[in-house]
Design a protein around this motif. Sequence first.
Motif, PDB file in Angstrom:
ATOM      1  N   LYS A   1       0.773  -1.242  -0.056  1.00  0.00           N
ATOM      2  CA  LYS A   1       0.126  -0.146   0.099  1.00  0.00           C
ATOM      3  C   LYS A   1       0.959   1.015  -0.004  1.00  0.00           C
ATOM      4  CE  LYS A   1      -3.807  -2.246   2.422  1.00  0.00           C
ATOM      5  NZ  LYS A   1      -3.084  -3.430   2.683  1.00  0.00           N
ATOM      6  N   ARG A   2       0.963   1.966  -0.944  1.00  0.00           N
ATOM      7  CA  ARG A   2       1.583   3.320  -1.268  1.00  0.00           C
ATOM      8  C   ARG A   2       0.690   4.480  -0.869  1.00  0.00           C
ATOM      9  NH1 ARG A   2       6.242   1.954  -4.473  1.00  0.00           N
ATOM     10  NH2 ARG A   2       5.827   0.065  -5.369  1.00  0.00           N
ATOM     11  N   ASP A   3       1.196   5.307   0.055  1.00  0.00           N
ATOM     12  CA  ASP A   3       0.694   6.706   0.280  1.00  0.00           C
ATOM     13  C   ASP A   3       0.491   7.493  -0.988  1.00  0.00           C
ATOM     14  OD1 ASP A   3       0.356   8.220   3.154  1.00  0.00           O
ATOM     15  OD2 ASP A   3       0.388   9.548   1.255  1.00  0.00           O
ATOM     16  N   ALA A   4      -0.630   8.225  -1.261  1.00  0.00           N
ATOM     17  CA  ALA A   4      -0.740   8.774  -2.523  1.00  0.00           C
ATOM     18  C   ALA A   4       0.151  10.201  -2.398  1.00  0.00           C
ATOM     19  CB  ALA A   4      -2.268   9.260  -2.501  1.00  0.00           C
ATOM     20  N   ASN A   5       0.378  10.821  -1.454  1.00  0.00           N
ATOM     21  CA  ASN A   5       1.061  12.062  -1.386  1.00  0.00           C
ATOM     22  C   ASN A   5       2.442  12.189  -0.997  1.00  0.00           C
ATOM     23  OD1 ASN A   5      -1.230  13.145  -1.917  1.00  0.00           O
ATOM     24  ND2 ASN A   5      -1.917  13.066   0.089  1.00  0.00           N
ATOM     25  N   THR A   6       2.817  10.790  -0.103  1.00  0.00           N
ATOM     26  CA  THR A   6       4.355  10.731   0.080  1.00  0.00           C
ATOM     27  C   THR A   6       4.957   9.392  -0.306  1.00  0.00           C
ATOM     28  OG1 THR A   6       3.687   9.669   2.119  1.00  0.00           O
ATOM     29  CG2 THR A   6       3.874  12.034   2.433  1.00  0.00           C
ATOM     30  N   LEU A   7       6.277   9.253   0.316  1.00  0.00           N
ATOM     31  CA  LEU A   7       6.962   8.335  -0.475  1.00  0.00           C
ATOM     32  C   LEU A   7       6.768   6.933   0.580  1.00  0.00           C
ATOM     33  CD1 LEU A   7      10.308   9.455  -1.552  1.00  0.00           C
ATOM     34  CD2 LEU A   7       8.389   8.411  -3.077  1.00  0.00           C
TER      35      LEU A   7
ATOM     36  N   VAL B   1       5.448   3.711   2.307  1.00  0.00           N
ATOM     37  CA  VAL B   1       4.813   2.453   1.715  1.00  0.00           C
ATOM     38  C   VAL B   1       4.722   1.296   2.878  1.00  0.00           C
ATOM     39  CG1 VAL B   1       7.363   1.935   0.683  1.00  0.00           C
ATOM     40  CG2 VAL B   1       4.948   0.636  -0.043  1.00  0.00           C
ATOM     41  N   VAL B   2       3.815   0.769   2.864  1.00  0.00           N
ATOM     42  CA  VAL B   2       3.391  -0.395   3.677  1.00  0.00           C
ATOM     43  C   VAL B   2       3.364  -1.845   2.993  1.00  0.00           C
ATOM     44  CG1 VAL B   2       2.022  -1.361   6.053  1.00  0.00           C
ATOM     45  CG2 VAL B   2       2.752   1.129   5.489  1.00  0.00           C
ATOM     46  N   PHE B   3       3.940  -2.880   3.583  1.00  0.00           N
ATOM     47  CA  PHE B   3       3.819  -3.966   2.871  1.00  0.00           C
ATOM     48  C   PHE B   3       4.069  -5.270   3.747  1.00  0.00           C
ATOM     49  CE2 PHE B   3       8.286  -4.943   2.264  1.00  0.00           C
ATOM     50  CZ  PHE B   3       8.789  -3.852   2.192  1.00  0.00           C
TER      51      PHE B   3
ATOM     52  N   PHE C   1       5.813 -17.982   4.443  1.00  0.00           N
ATOM     53  CA  PHE C   1       4.960 -19.009   4.428  1.00  0.00           C
ATOM     54  C   PHE C   1       4.296 -19.936   5.934  1.00  0.00           C
ATOM     55  CE2 PHE C   1       7.029 -18.821   0.462  1.00  0.00           C
ATOM     56  CZ  PHE C   1       6.052 -18.025  -0.238  1.00  0.00           C
ATOM     57  N   LYS C   2       5.097 -19.251   6.969  1.00  0.00           N
ATOM     58  CA  LYS C   2       4.656 -19.735   8.179  1.00  0.00           C
ATOM     59  C   LYS C   2       3.952 -18.618   8.973  1.00  0.00           C
ATOM     60  CE  LYS C   2       7.900 -23.686   8.610  1.00  0.00           C
ATOM     61  NZ  LYS C   2       8.870 -23.202   7.932  1.00  0.00           N
ATOM     62  N   HIS C   3       5.091 -17.421   8.918  1.00  0.00           N
ATOM     63  CA  HIS C   3       4.485 -16.259   9.785  1.00  0.00           C
ATOM     64  C   HIS C   3       4.714 -15.055   8.847  1.00  0.00           C
ATOM     65  CE1 HIS C   3       5.195 -18.962  12.977  1.00  0.00           C
ATOM     66  NE2 HIS C   3       4.240 -18.029  13.753  1.00  0.00           N
ATOM     67  N   SER C   4       4.103 -14.018   8.869  1.00  0.00           N
ATOM     68  CA  SER C   4       4.158 -12.977   8.131  1.00  0.00           C
ATOM     69  C   SER C   4       4.620 -11.480   9.019  1.00  0.00           C
ATOM     70  CB  SER C   4       2.989 -12.688   7.225  1.00  0.00           C
ATOM     71  OG  SER C   4       2.194 -12.370   7.516  1.00  0.00           O
ATOM     72  N   LEU C   5       5.177 -10.788   8.436  1.00  0.00           N
ATOM     73  CA  LEU C   5       5.757  -9.551   9.229  1.00  0.00           C
ATOM     74  C   LEU C   5       5.224  -8.253   8.263  1.00  0.00           C
ATOM     75  CD1 LEU C   5       7.422  -8.379  11.525  1.00  0.00           C
ATOM     76  CD2 LEU C   5       9.572  -8.613   9.730  1.00  0.00           C
ATOM     77  N   GLN C   6       4.714  -7.168   9.126  1.00  0.00           N
ATOM     78  CA  GLN C   6       4.600  -6.062   8.313  1.00  0.00           C
ATOM     79  C   GLN C   6       5.398  -4.931   8.333  1.00  0.00           C
ATOM     80  OE1 GLN C   6       1.124  -3.732   9.444  1.00  0.00           O
ATOM     81  NE2 GLN C   6       0.269  -3.527   7.632  1.00  0.00           N
ATOM     82  N   ILE C   7       5.862  -4.412   7.164  1.00  0.00           N
ATOM     83  CA  ILE C   7       7.064  -3.624   7.010  1.00  0.00           C
ATOM     84  C   ILE C   7       6.523  -2.108   6.745  1.00  0.00           C
ATOM     85  CG2 ILE C   7       9.280  -3.097   5.958  1.00  0.00           C
ATOM     86  CD1 ILE C   7       9.774  -5.994   6.079  1.00  0.00           C
ATOM     87  N   GLN C   8       7.291  -1.162   7.328  1.00  0.00           N
ATOM     88  CA  GLN C   8       6.848   0.309   6.617  1.00  0.00           C
ATOM     89  C   GLN C   8       7.853   0.784   6.483  1.00  0.00           C
ATOM     90  OE1 GLN C   8       5.185   2.178  10.167  1.00  0.00           O
ATOM     91  NE2 GLN C   8       6.888   3.424  10.437  1.00  0.00           N
TER      92      GLN C   8
ATOM     93  N   PHE D   1       7.645  -3.657  11.531  1.00  0.00           N
ATOM     94  CA  PHE D   1       9.124  -3.451  11.205  1.00  0.00           C
ATOM     95  C   PHE D   1       9.326  -2.050  10.362  1.00  0.00           C
ATOM     96  CE2 PHE D   1      13.129  -4.193   8.976  1.00  0.00           C
ATOM     97  CZ  PHE D   1      13.867  -4.733   9.978  1.00  0.00           C
ATOM     98  N   SER D   2       9.963  -1.213  10.997  1.00  0.00           N
ATOM     99  CA  SER D   2      10.458  -0.089  10.358  1.00  0.00           C
ATOM    100  C   SER D   2      11.614   0.029   9.779  1.00  0.00           C
ATOM    101  CB  SER D   2      10.272   1.253  11.477  1.00  0.00           C
ATOM    102  OG  SER D   2      10.749   2.445  11.007  1.00  0.00           O
ATOM    103  N   ALA D   3      11.776  -0.156   8.137  1.00  0.00           N
ATOM    104  CA  ALA D   3      12.853  -0.238   7.651  1.00  0.00           C
ATOM    105  C   ALA D   3      13.535   1.085   7.254  1.00  0.00           C
ATOM    106  CB  ALA D   3      12.370  -1.135   6.272  1.00  0.00           C
ATOM    107  N   SER D   4      14.994   0.984   7.312  1.00  0.00           N
ATOM    108  CA  SER D   4      15.595   2.217   6.550  1.00  0.00           C
ATOM    109  C   SER D   4      16.108   2.017   5.197  1.00  0.00           C
ATOM    110  CB  SER D   4      16.474   2.492   7.696  1.00  0.00           C
ATOM    111  OG  SER D   4      17.448   1.379   8.041  1.00  0.00           O
ATOM    112  N   GLN D   5      16.198   0.742   5.197  1.00  0.00           N
ATOM    113  CA  GLN D   5      16.649   0.171   3.584  1.00  0.00           C
ATOM    114  C   GLN D   5      15.993  -0.958   3.233  1.00  0.00           C
ATOM    115  OE1 GLN D   5      20.530  -1.776   3.559  1.00  0.00           O
ATOM    116  NE2 GLN D   5      21.227  -0.663   1.820  1.00  0.00           N
TER     117      GLN D   5
END
Lengths: 248, 154
Positions: B66-72, B74-76, B81-88, B115-119
């Motif tokens: 999901k991308r924000d319409a006005n800024t850069l 992004v959340v995904f 396939f066992k657990h999943s993790l949300q990353i911003q 999880f807040s990613a810097s890269q």
Amino acid sequence: MNWVWFHKLGSPKWFFQWASKWSTPVFYLGLLCLLVGVIWGLVFAPTDYQQGETYRIIYVHVPAAVLAESCYLSLGVAGLVYLVWQMKMAPIFIKSMAPVGAAMAAIALISGAIWGKPTWGTWWVWDARLTSVLVLFILYMGIIALQNTLEDVALANQAAAIVSVLGLINLPIIKYSVNWWNTLHQPASFGLTKKPAMPMEMWLPLLISLVGFYFLVAGLAMWRMQSEILLRERRSQWVKEKVMNDGV
Amino acid sequence: MHPIRKKRLITIAIILFVLSSALGLVLYALQQNINLFYSPTQIALGEAPQNTTIRAGGMVVKGSVKRDANTLDVVFSVTDFKHSLQIQYQGILPDLFREGQGIVAQGKMLSNGVFSASQVLAKHDEKYMPPEVSEALEKAQNDSTPTSSSVNDY
């Protein structure tokens, strides 16, 4: 089994004559294969569905990486031969081959960085594959340094041979790093027991380029060994005669 | 073989064996340090260190970007396939970033489990093929039953 050919290889004079016949044709055969493989790969091979044109650096990156490992394997075998049989030719081989192998490792690292930037998004990451190849490059540097800085030739030969043999442990680590650990680098596309993970019109030019690299390196190594033999055997009768006759 | 040479050969073989066993044990012990990233399962089980920069890797879940319409922004989500993790993440994603593709993100776990990613780095698999072949494969896959769909490496 007839070991005469093997014992003959141990004679610098015999090797010099054999190499002066074969080094040039082998080198140019390699150059030809390399040109065919690289041009085919860069111009005529199909693009990739994910990476587009970027993947074409594979036609240099993979052969250079394979050669960096193959050259090191040959150094290790030569080191073993020297430590066990004290063959005169083994340190000549190590000294001549180490810079060539180091160049291959450098090409693999640099082309990998150039490939990594557009695909992965980074030039370098300390994952197991990249780090173990860097260690390979540093091992080459160590062998070159030992051969060139120790003034006692026998000691230099011995030290370089020991490092060459011990460094062999790094080779399976490089090969299996992508299977043993989580890495950014993808697993191998090729294997002896599995089908290539790309169609023939992509791997055939890669194979030709790889064969070209092998011949090119063999030719270069033979040239370097010839000059190293002349240098080390400069006091022997046959070198003096050769210089008097041919003015080499 | 000459006894002296035989002795030298055996000595070298023993040294090589001992050294490679020692190195093997060291590498095994350092396994978690050598692994480039933690999988969502490891993070879910609490094996990843807290409050420090780590890397998390997995496959981008289809339909999760999901991308924000006005800024850069992004959340995904990534999954093993066992657990999943949300990353911003805030920034430009690599060209190869797409749904169903493996990625490695560097950043920190927030207290809310995101999880807040810097890269963000993109992984690609070891398969190469011309675009036409890939399209044909996809078409064949969509035509057949869902059970035959293969799972990509990540």
